[in-house]
Design a protein around this motif. Structure first.
Motif, PDB file in Angstrom:
ATOM      1  N   ALA A 143      -9.783   5.124   2.871  1.00 48.52           N
ATOM      2  CA  ALA A 143     -10.553   4.832   1.661  1.00 48.52           C
ATOM      3  C   ALA A 143     -11.891   4.198   2.034  1.00 48.52           C
TER       4      ALA A 143
ATOM      5  N   ARG B 115      -3.011   8.603   6.754  1.00 52.65           N
ATOM      6  CA  ARG B 115      -3.514   8.371   5.391  1.00 52.65           C
ATOM      7  C   ARG B 115      -5.020   8.492   5.399  1.00 52.65           C
TER       8      ARG B 115
ATOM      9  N   LEU C 266     -11.029  -0.278  -7.979  1.00 51.60           N
ATOM     10  CA  LEU C 266     -10.551   0.855  -7.182  1.00 51.60           C
ATOM     11  C   LEU C 266      -9.581   1.679  -8.021  1.00 51.60           C
ATOM     12  N   ARG C 267      -9.917   2.941  -8.206  1.00 51.39           N
ATOM     13  CA  ARG C 267      -9.056   3.844  -8.988  1.00 51.39           C
ATOM     14  C   ARG C 267      -8.356   4.802  -8.033  1.00 51.39           C
ATOM     15  N   ARG C 268      -7.111   4.653  -7.987  1.00 53.47           N
ATOM     16  CA  ARG C 268      -6.297   5.530  -7.136  1.00 53.47           C
ATOM     17  C   ARG C 268      -5.769   6.720  -7.958  1.00 53.47           C
ATOM     18  N   LYS C 269      -5.773   7.878  -7.378  1.00 47.92           N
ATOM     19  CA  LYS C 269      -5.202   9.066  -8.037  1.00 47.92           C
ATOM     20  C   LYS C 269      -3.699   8.915  -8.134  1.00 47.92           C
TER      21      LYS C 269
ATOM     22  N   ARG D  53       0.010   9.285  -8.009  1.00 51.33           N
ATOM     23  CA  ARG D  53       0.869  10.213  -7.242  1.00 51.33           C
ATOM     24  C   ARG D  53       1.866  10.861  -8.195  1.00 51.33           C
TER      25      ARG D  53
ATOM     26  N   VAL E 245       0.821  -1.200   0.000  1.00 53.01           N
ATOM     27  CA  VAL E 245       0.000   0.000   0.000  1.00 53.01           C
ATOM     28  C   VAL E 245       0.847   1.238   0.000  1.00 53.01           C
ATOM     29  N   ASP E 246       1.880   1.238   0.789  1.00 49.00           N
ATOM     30  CA  ASP E 246       2.737   2.424   0.870  1.00 49.00           C
ATOM     31  C   ASP E 246       4.136   1.983   1.196  1.00 49.00           C
TER      32      ASP E 246
END
Length: 767
Positions: free
Chosen positions: A101, A98, A183-186, A188, A86-87
């Motif tokens: 979500a 964070r 799931l669409r993540r923006k 980075r 995840v990170d």
């Protein structure tokens, strides 16, 4: 609906166990569990992994296992959650908060351990039901199958560290689980770092621009002319010296100076520095020729209009150099001298009425000095230089030095003969004063060129000391003395009569003693008494009646036309300033007596010079030439410039001019004629006498104006001499005749004119 399977991560299997990297002798798809590692564990290595970091060889070795429906069940049985990065970061590093979500439910459960000890400490574990294959529940490969259920597991309680799952299910109308979009993540975005090359180029450009500006400014200051800066620092060191330009001289026809400039000095005073004005005036008075009281007045302290005290006062101008040196030898505080110029007239009063004079500033005030002031006056120059201060008040070598050269004035060369001018002035003055006359004029002309050889006036004055004389005494009588010409005007009527055929040299008329026009009766001084009179006799005895009869035959218009042709009624343009024009009446202005008065020279205003030009035209075979004084001009740089050619015109024919000259010889040859006093031994003389009036402001002044105008030798004239004299008590005839004889005789001898070889013809007045 089946979806294509998602390519699994080649470095881990669906169960979450790390696959061993392929080695020699080991198959690439070995599903054996990775050995446990101490320290950071598998999560650290998963964090460092980027799909772009795989080499071509690793991609070739990696086989993408296709997910089977059994693998999710196997994972669910084992309870090992699939590892998900995840990170980044280490397990032992604090994480930034964070944004949570939206919880999603996937097939299976995910549990977070409440403790961070042991090998699993700091790891995020859990299980997600389903695989990342194309058909399993929780698939992220695009569209999800119908009936799939996505669950999320609630966070573990913070009390005992155990995670209590809270499954949330979404069902469709058919009872199945609806598909959830992936799931669409923006993405980075990494911060854009500055380009060091761009900064380097920008800095180099700014530096070069700065040095270029400095260089251009240096070139401007050091090379290009910058008067504002160059002169700014030297104003206090500049000294200025005037370079005086001398005024041009006036010379006679032979180059002898009539007036010229010589170097002199001026004496000045600084009233603020003069300690004892009376004592200084007493010492300076004998040297300067100025009274003590006048010098004290000039040295007195006074204020300028602005209120500041005056520090300069003229004491004397044009002081001779030797006198100025004596002034400085007195060593009087506040008294100084400076370079000046003085006008010197060698002949004192010689041609003074023609030349005029200048003021203290060397500017022409009267006469030719004023008329040609622009030519004669020079232009001063200037020398500016840098000098030190105090004891070092000398020019600085290599410093600022500028010289504007002075331009000297031009010079005039007159037609005047100095010797002839002197003799004319002497004779005129003696004869006028002897007969108690007040004003006289004498002119000598060269009939072939129109040049004025002498032009004398009485009274005259010393031009070097002109302040002592009245303005009337300084006038040039030849061009400003307006008179009725009297009988000398009759030559115009006789010339017109010959030209128009009214008379001939042999014409004889019966002439009465008187003739009346309107209410005025005109008579002769030598009456014929009704006898026959020749034209020669009429001129010899100056018959008024004969002249009026000729004018009657000509008519007023002809009389007026010939007056204009002979130059009456307008200035001659000789060159003298303020020349009078005279006046003649046009026919429409004639009154009842005009036909009688005008032909005999009354009601006609002329100057002596105008009448001299009339007789010069008769002597020059009837051709009138404009009289002129200027022979040549010389510019300041030495160039000779000839004046414009004089105006000329033919008035009467040469034949009639010769006939008229023969008739006028009777004036000096017939016994008892009016002009016998003008005879010259050895020369034949033709001329005419006259008695007129002086005109002042349009009115006749008391007394008579006697005149005599003649030419010699009569058979071939060379020169004309005209003499006018005003005697308030009368008797002017005794002045003009003798003065003419002296002047003409000197002129003929001066120019070495040979005597006449033939005697004058015999004339009879009353045939």
């Amino acid at each position: 609906m089946s979806v294509p399977p998602r390519t699994p991560d080649p470095r881990r299997d669906p169960s979450g166990a790390r696959r061993n990297p392929p080695r020699a002798g080991r198959p690439a798809d070995d599903d054996g569990p990775a050995p446990a590692r101490s320290g950071r564990g598998g999560i650290f290595e998963a964090q460092a992994y980027t799909p772009r970091g795989r080499t071509v060889r690793e991609q070739a070795r990696t086989r993408t296992p296709r997910a089977t429906p059994e693998k999710p069940e196997k994972q669910e049985k084992t309870g090992q959650p699939t590892l998900r990065v995840v990170d980044g970061g280490r397990a032992d590093e604090p994480r930034a908060p964070r944004k949570a979500a939206a919880p999603t439910a996937r097939t299976g459960t995910a549990a977070r351990s409440g403790t961070r000890s042991g090998a699993a400490a700091g790891t995020r574990s859990g299980s997600t039901a389903g695989t990342r294959s194309g058909t399993g529940a929780g698939s992220r490969s695009g569209a999800r199958g119908a009936g799939s259920v996505r669950t999320t597991q609630a966070k573990a309680s913070r009390g005992d560290g155990a995670a209590t799952p809270r499954p949330r299910t979404r069902t469709t109308a058919g009872g199945g689980t609806p598909p959830r979009p992936p799931l669409r993540r923006k993405p980075r975005t990494r911060p854009k770092l500055a380009d060091p090359n761009r900064r380097l180029r920008l800095g180099a450009f700014l530096a070069l621009a700065m040095f270029a500006c400095i260089g251009i400014r240096l070139v401007t200051l050091q090379v290009l002319p910058t008067p504002a800066y160059a002169n700014g620092g030297i104003q206090d060191r500049l000294r200025s010296v005037t370079l005086f330009a001398s005024r041009g001289g006036i010379y006679d026809r032979s180059g002898v100076p009539l007036t010229h400039s010589v170097e002199a000095r001026h004496v000045y005073a600084d009233p603020e520095m003069v300690e004892n004005a009376p004592d200084a005036a007493a010492k300076l008075s004998p040297l300067l020729g100025i009274s003590r009281s006048e010098l004290e007045k000039r040295m007195a302290k006074r204020k300028l209009p602005g209120g500041t005290p005056s520090t300069f006062a003229w004491l004397a101008r044009g002081v001779p150099i030797e006198k100025a040196q004596q002034v400085m030898a007195l060593n009087i505080a506040g008294i100084g001298i400076g370079r000046d110029e003085r006008r010197e007239i060698p002949g004192t009063d010689l041609a003074a009425n023609l030349i005029g004079f200048t003021g203290e500033d060397m500017n022409g005030l009267e006469g030719l000095e004023m008329r040609y002031d622009e030519l004669l006056r020079g232009t001063n120059g200037k020398h500016r230089f840098e000098a030190g201060a105090g004891d070092l008040d000398i020019p600085i070598s290599g410093g600022f030095d500028e010289v504007v050269q002075a331009k000297p004035g031009g010079s005039l060369t007159l037609t005047i003969d100095r010797d002839l001018q002197y003799e004319f002035q002497r004779s005129l003055s003696e004869n006028v004063l002897a007969r108690k006359g007040t004003i006289g004029a004498a002119i000598a002309m060269d009939i072939k060129t129109g040049e004025v050889l002498a032009q004398a006036s009485q009274p005259t004055y010393n031009a070097a000391d002109w302040q002592k004389y009245d303005a009337a005494d300084r006038e040039d009588a030849a061009t400003s003395f307006v008179v009725d010409p009297g009988s000398v005007h009759k030559a115009i009527i006789f010339g017109a009569g010959l030209e128009e055929g009214v008379i001939t040299p042999k014409t004889v008329w019966k002439i009465p003693s008187t003739i009346t026009k309107a209410d005025v009766t005109y008579e002769d001084t030598h009456p014929a008494g009704g006898k026959k009179m020749s034209m020669a006799g009429a001129l010899a005895y100056s018959s008024n009646v004969t002249t009026i009869k000729i004018a009657d035959k000509l008519g007023p218009q002809k009389v007026y036309d010939y007056q204009l042709k002979f130059g009456l009624g307008k200035p001659t343009g000789e060159g003298m300033p303020g020349e009078a024009a005279g006046h003649v009446l046009p026919p429409d202005e004639w009154n009842g007596s005009s036909p009688g008065s005008i032909p005999i020279g009354h009601s006609v205003d002329v100057t002596p010079l105008q009448m001299a030009a009339v007789y010069a035209a008769i002597a020059n075979d009837g051709k009138w030439i404009q009289p002129h004084l200027i022979k040549d001009t010389v510019t300041g740089d030495g160039r000779h410039v000839a004046p414009p050619a004089p105006e000329t015109r033919q008035v009467i024919s040469p034949q009639h001019a010769a006939e008229l000259r023969n008739l006028m010889e009777a004036v000096t040859t017939i016994p008892d004629a009016t002009g016998v006093s003008g005879r010259i031994k050895g020369y034949r003389v033709a001329g005419k006498t006259g008695t007129g009036k002086r005109v002042v402001d349009g009115e006749y002044a008391p007394g008579d104006v006697a005149s005599f105008i003649g030419m010699a030798p009569a058979e071939a004239p060379r020169y004309v001499v005209a003499v006018f004299a005003y005697t308030p008590g009368g008797g002017g005839g005794d002045v003009a005749g003798p003065a003419f004889r002296e002047m003409m005789q000197y002129t003929l001898q001066h120019y070495r004119v040979p005597p006449s070889t033939k005697s004058a013809p015999k004339y009879t007045a009353f045939p």
